[in-house]
Motif scaffolding. Sequence first.
Motif, PDB file in Angstrom:
ATOM      1  N   SER A  34     161.161   4.584  26.974  1.00  0.00           N
ATOM      2  CA  SER A  34     161.821   6.445  27.854  1.00  0.00           C
ATOM      3  C   SER A  34     160.209   6.906  27.980  1.00  0.00           C
ATOM      4  N   MET A  35     160.272   6.674  26.805  1.00  0.00           N
ATOM      5  CA  MET A  35     158.892   8.233  27.036  1.00  0.00           C
ATOM      6  C   MET A  35     157.247   7.774  27.297  1.00  0.00           C
ATOM      7  N   ALA A  36     157.119   6.366  27.422  1.00  0.00           N
ATOM      8  CA  ALA A  36     155.586   6.007  28.444  1.00  0.00           C
ATOM      9  C   ALA A  36     156.211   5.957  29.943  1.00  0.00           C
ATOM     10  N   LEU A  37     157.017   6.315  30.042  1.00  0.00           N
ATOM     11  CA  LEU A  37     157.312   6.454  31.468  1.00  0.00           C
ATOM     12  C   LEU A  37     157.543   7.790  31.840  1.00  0.00           C
ATOM     13  N   GLU A  38     158.317   8.080  31.650  1.00  0.00           N
ATOM     14  CA  GLU A  38     158.036   9.850  31.384  1.00  0.00           C
ATOM     15  C   GLU A  38     157.285  10.699  31.625  1.00  0.00           C
TER      16      GLU A  38
END
Length: 217
Positions: free
Chosen positions: A163-167
């Motif tokens: 999720s952090m990478a996508l954000e």
Amino acid sequence: MFFITFFFGGFGVHHFIRRHYGLGVLYFFTFGVMGIGWLIDTIRAFVAMFKTSSEPQTGGHRCRQCGRRIEPNRDSSLCRHCEEQMEQDYLQISKHFTRVIDEVEKGQPHLEDYLRRFDILNKDVEQMWDLAQDIDVEPPFHQSDLRKAMDRKFAEAVSTRISMALEKSQITMDTLKLKQELMALTEELIDCKYHFPKYAELIAPMIEKTKETLNKI
């Protein structure tokens, strides 16, 4: 017990017999903590042997841990000394267990750190269950419940990383950087699977999840 401690105590055999597996492993790899722990245990076993032999032979029964005679009116298979020692050991393991749980809850920068701590927690629970059977105490976790909680925590850690990478990629519009981060996460999971084969069933779906996310980019 004296002769076992004297001849084999350097390898921790007397601790394995008493189901003190942590101490047994420590003694095995350090030859009785460089001989000091073995010497102390040998002296204690020697003194306990004479204490036992000097006690009256009528009434009561012997402690299954140290062999001392137990008071006739004591409704336990352990002498008071061994029971108190086990209660202290249980308390120490419980404190260590709580401390490691707190560390896991705070999160770790690398997934292998989670799995290392899971191993520590599982060993703590095994020791607590062994002691709990002796001193009639209910451990804070059953091993099956602990494993479910740890599996869930590991899955959350992987999902958070994705999720952090996508954000970040949505903010920077850098899909190349996103692919690199997801590939690095996949490699990290594969390393975890290699180093911790007993968690393979847990890790395999996480690898598929990162690969699936990569294919969607």
